[in-house]
Design a protein around this motif. Structure first.
Motif, PDB file in Angstrom:
ATOM      1  N   ASP A 135       0.810  -8.743   5.325  1.00 20.61           N
ATOM      2  CA  ASP A 135       0.465  -7.440   5.887  1.00 20.61           C
ATOM      3  C   ASP A 135       1.372  -6.397   5.248  1.00 20.61           C
ATOM      4  N   LEU A 136       0.888  -5.784   4.177  1.00 20.94           N
ATOM      5  CA  LEU A 136       1.708  -4.850   3.423  1.00 20.94           C
ATOM      6  C   LEU A 136       1.950  -3.553   4.180  1.00 20.94           C
ATOM      7  N   ALA A 137       0.999  -3.141   4.994  1.00 20.01           N
ATOM      8  CA  ALA A 137       1.105  -1.849   5.674  1.00 20.01           C
ATOM      9  C   ALA A 137       1.888  -1.917   6.972  1.00 20.01           C
ATOM     10  N   GLY A 138       2.190  -3.109   7.444  1.00 21.65           N
ATOM     11  CA  GLY A 138       2.894  -3.265   8.717  1.00 21.65           C
ATOM     12  C   GLY A 138       4.393  -3.044   8.586  1.00 21.65           C
ATOM     13  N   ASP A 139       5.139  -3.626   9.492  1.00 21.84           N
ATOM     14  CA  ASP A 139       6.594  -3.486   9.536  1.00 21.84           C
ATOM     15  C   ASP A 139       7.219  -4.128   8.295  1.00 21.84           C
ATOM     16  N   PRO A 140       7.972  -3.375   7.476  1.00 22.43           N
ATOM     17  CA  PRO A 140       8.564  -3.975   6.272  1.00 22.43           C
ATOM     18  C   PRO A 140       9.605  -5.050   6.571  1.00 22.43           C
ATOM     19  N   VAL A 141      10.205  -5.002   7.759  1.00 22.65           N
ATOM     20  CA  VAL A 141      11.136  -6.073   8.141  1.00 22.65           C
ATOM     21  C   VAL A 141      10.365  -7.364   8.379  1.00 22.65           C
ATOM     22  N   ALA A 142       9.236  -7.260   9.077  1.00 20.50           N
ATOM     23  CA  ALA A 142       8.387  -8.440   9.295  1.00 20.50           C
ATOM     24  C   ALA A 142       7.842  -8.952   7.963  1.00 20.50           C
ATOM     25  N   LEU A 143       7.535  -8.031   7.051  1.00 24.80           N
ATOM     26  CA  LEU A 143       7.050  -8.443   5.732  1.00 24.80           C
ATOM     27  C   LEU A 143       8.144  -9.196   4.978  1.00 24.80           C
ATOM     28  N   THR A 144       9.385  -8.740   5.091  1.00 27.23           N
ATOM     29  CA  THR A 144      10.502  -9.450   4.468  1.00 27.23           C
ATOM     30  C   THR A 144      10.581 -10.876   5.001  1.00 27.23           C
ATOM     31  N   VAL A 172      10.005  -3.852   0.485  1.00 31.35           N
ATOM     32  CA  VAL A 172      10.025  -2.394   0.397  1.00 31.35           C
ATOM     33  C   VAL A 172       8.993  -1.926  -0.627  1.00 31.35           C
ATOM     34  N   LEU A 173       9.004  -2.543  -1.793  1.00 31.87           N
ATOM     35  CA  LEU A 173       8.068  -2.205  -2.870  1.00 31.87           C
ATOM     36  C   LEU A 173       6.616  -2.346  -2.398  1.00 31.87           C
ATOM     37  N   LEU A 174       6.294  -3.483  -1.812  1.00 32.31           N
ATOM     38  CA  LEU A 174       4.921  -3.757  -1.390  1.00 32.31           C
ATOM     39  C   LEU A 174       4.486  -2.851  -0.241  1.00 32.31           C
ATOM     40  N   HIS A 175       5.403  -2.599   0.675  1.00 26.25           N
ATOM     41  CA  HIS A 175       5.074  -1.719   1.796  1.00 26.25           C
ATOM     42  C   HIS A 175       4.780  -0.302   1.301  1.00 26.25           C
ATOM     43  N   LEU A 176       5.573   0.191   0.381  1.00 27.17           N
ATOM     44  CA  LEU A 176       5.339   1.524  -0.169  1.00 27.17           C
ATOM     45  C   LEU A 176       4.022   1.574  -0.935  1.00 27.17           C
ATOM     46  N   ALA A 177       3.703   0.498  -1.640  1.00 33.66           N
ATOM     47  CA  ALA A 177       2.432   0.451  -2.363  1.00 33.66           C
ATOM     48  C   ALA A 177       1.256   0.658  -1.423  1.00 33.66           C
ATOM     49  N   ALA A 178       1.365   0.108  -0.221  1.00 31.54           N
ATOM     50  CA  ALA A 178       0.262   0.172   0.737  1.00 31.54           C
ATOM     51  C   ALA A 178       0.231   1.460   1.528  1.00 31.54           C
ATOM     52  N   ALA A 234      13.939   6.423   1.988  1.00 31.66           N
ATOM     53  CA  ALA A 234      14.452   7.119   0.813  1.00 31.66           C
ATOM     54  C   ALA A 234      13.435   7.110  -0.318  1.00 31.66           C
ATOM     55  N   LEU A 235      12.844   5.944  -0.592  1.00 31.92           N
ATOM     56  CA  LEU A 235      11.887   5.858  -1.687  1.00 31.92           C
ATOM     57  C   LEU A 235      10.581   6.563  -1.356  1.00 31.92           C
ATOM     58  N   ARG A 236      10.213   6.591  -0.089  1.00 31.55           N
ATOM     59  CA  ARG A 236       9.008   7.332   0.300  1.00 31.55           C
ATOM     60  C   ARG A 236       9.193   8.826  -0.014  1.00 31.55           C
ATOM     61  N   ARG A 237      10.365   9.359   0.324  1.00 31.41           N
ATOM     62  CA  ARG A 237      10.637  10.765   0.002  1.00 31.41           C
ATOM     63  C   ARG A 237      10.540  11.012  -1.495  1.00 31.41           C
ATOM     64  N   TYR A 238      11.129  10.109  -2.265  1.00 31.91           N
ATOM     65  CA  TYR A 238      11.117  10.278  -3.719  1.00 31.91           C
ATOM     66  C   TYR A 238       9.703  10.214  -4.288  1.00 31.91           C
ATOM     67  N   LEU A 239       8.926   9.241  -3.842  1.00 33.00           N
ATOM     68  CA  LEU A 239       7.589   9.061  -4.397  1.00 33.00           C
ATOM     69  C   LEU A 239       6.642  10.181  -4.004  1.00 33.00           C
ATOM     70  N   ALA A 240       6.935  10.845  -2.881  1.00 36.47           N
ATOM     71  CA  ALA A 240       6.075  11.927  -2.433  1.00 36.47           C
ATOM     72  C   ALA A 240       6.508  13.275  -2.994  1.00 36.47           C
ATOM     73  N   ALA A 241       7.733  13.335  -3.557  1.00 35.40           N
ATOM     74  CA  ALA A 241       8.261  14.621  -4.030  1.00 35.40           C
ATOM     75  C   ALA A 241       7.644  14.981  -5.374  1.00 35.40           C
ATOM     76  N   ASP A 242       7.241  16.235  -5.499  1.00 36.62           N
ATOM     77  CA  ASP A 242       6.610  16.685  -6.751  1.00 36.62           C
ATOM     78  C   ASP A 242       7.676  17.235  -7.691  1.00 36.62           C
TER      79      ASP A 242
END
Length: 353
Positions: free
Chosen positions: A4-13, A102-108, A345-353
């Protein structure tokens, strides 16, 4: 198991940890990662062996790689995972399934990234370099990795670690003459002669080099000694294996020349070598990343696959959850708050133009 990539990244870990993937056995996990990424319609997903690569083609002006390895060191009674408060224990929690999560969760969940993204989840990082999946893709499909910037989600405990040290191993050999130990004066003891090698190492003064504000500390150390024939024979050969961790301002050729200079007069054989990577923090893409995260910056004391990106001319940094000092331990764990912070942190970076 369905990830479940879109769920809790801790649970995904935890799910990734509970899916064993010791180096060489990543196939089943790579299958699941491939299927999960295929379900994200904005990605073109492909594969080379047990390395999975997913790319967006949104027409953005820049492309960023997010990369992590799927394999772990051998399991030490630490699978399945277990959680105690904010700590998640298990093989690979730090190195580096939390980074993969983290990578997979952000991808989703980052639906409109400001950059085109390339996701690389690769095999065989924890074993010899010839098997490394990222290296294989770089040789077979360098176009898959083409980008303006790369983030390797190796554990850095939330700091940005620039570049990496190079590493070189060499055998430094002394030669003597065999004789019966009862008549030792007829021989020349090669093990005794190795004392000069150890004296040289004890007296060695390692450089510290500041590059782009990252201080790399070099080290030259004996890591193995081999010699002896039998309990009643004066040995005619002794080998001291040394490991040189060198700052990335040295090339491999310069590092080899230095090792040979230090051990001038001895028989020196280079047995293994990998180049370092400059931090590259002055590159606009890297400077933007550091500014956006606002995280502390330091040198990477160790070798990582940022060196592979550097060899392709791609600025790259290490950034991920987990304390690297816990990697490979039987009691390995990750602080789950670091996973959440890395996602934010990475979500902010990936969304920043």
């Amino acid at each position: 198991m369905t990830l479940d990539l879109a769920g809790d990244p801790v649970a995904l870990t935890a799910a990734l940890v509970d899916f064993p993937s010791v180096s060489g056995t990543e196939g089943p996990l790579a299958d699941e990662v491939f299927r999960a990424l295929e379900g994200l319609k904005r990605y073109e997903v492909t594969r080379d062996g047990d390395t999975v690569v997913a790319r967006t083609n949104l027409g953005r002006p820049h492309r960023v790689v997010l990369a992590g390895h799927l394999d772990t060191v051998p399991i030490a009674g630490n699978v399945p995972s277990r959680r105690e408060g904010d700590l998640l224990y298990g093989c690979g929690t730090t190195d580096m399934k939390s980074g993969d999560a983290v990578l997979l969760h952000l991808a989703a969940t980052v639906e409109e990234p400001a950059h085109d993204l390339t996701l690389v989840l690769y095999d065989n990082e924890e074993v010899e370099a010839s098997k490394n999946g990222l290296g294989r893709v770089g040789r077979n499909h360098p176009d898959w990795l083409a980008a303006d910037f790369a983030v390797l989600l190796e554990p850095t405990d939330g700091t940005v670690e620039g570049g990496c040290q190079g590493t070189m191993r060499a055998k430094v050999t002394t030669h003597g003459k065999r004789a019966h130990s009862a008549r030792s004066w007829h021989g020349v003891n090669a093990i005794h002669a190795a004392a000069a090698i150890l004296d040289t190492l004890n007296a060695y003064e390692a450089r510290q080099v500041d590059i782009d504000g990252c201080v790399y500390r070099e080290g030259l150390n004996a890591v193995a000694v081999s010699g002896g024939v039998a309990g009643n024979v004066i040995p005619d050969r002794c080998e001291v294996t040394v490991n040189f961790r060198f700052a990335p301002d040295r090339s491999e050729a310069q590092a080899e020349a230095h090792v040979r200079e230090v051990f001038a007069g001895f028989d020196v054989e280079i047995t293994d070598s990998a180049p370092g990577a400059l931090p590259g923090l002055s590159a606009p893409a890297a400077a933007n990343f550091v500014a956006e995260l606002g995280a502390p910056v330091q040198a990477k004391l160790g070798w990582t696959d940022v060196a592979r990106f550097a060899s392709l001319g791609i600025p790259a940094v290490n950034f991920g959850p987990g304390d690297p000092n816990l990697a490979h331990q039987a009691g390995e764990y990750v602080d789950t708050r670091k996973i959440t912070e890395a996602v934010q942190a990475l979500r902010r970076y990936l969304a920043a133009d």
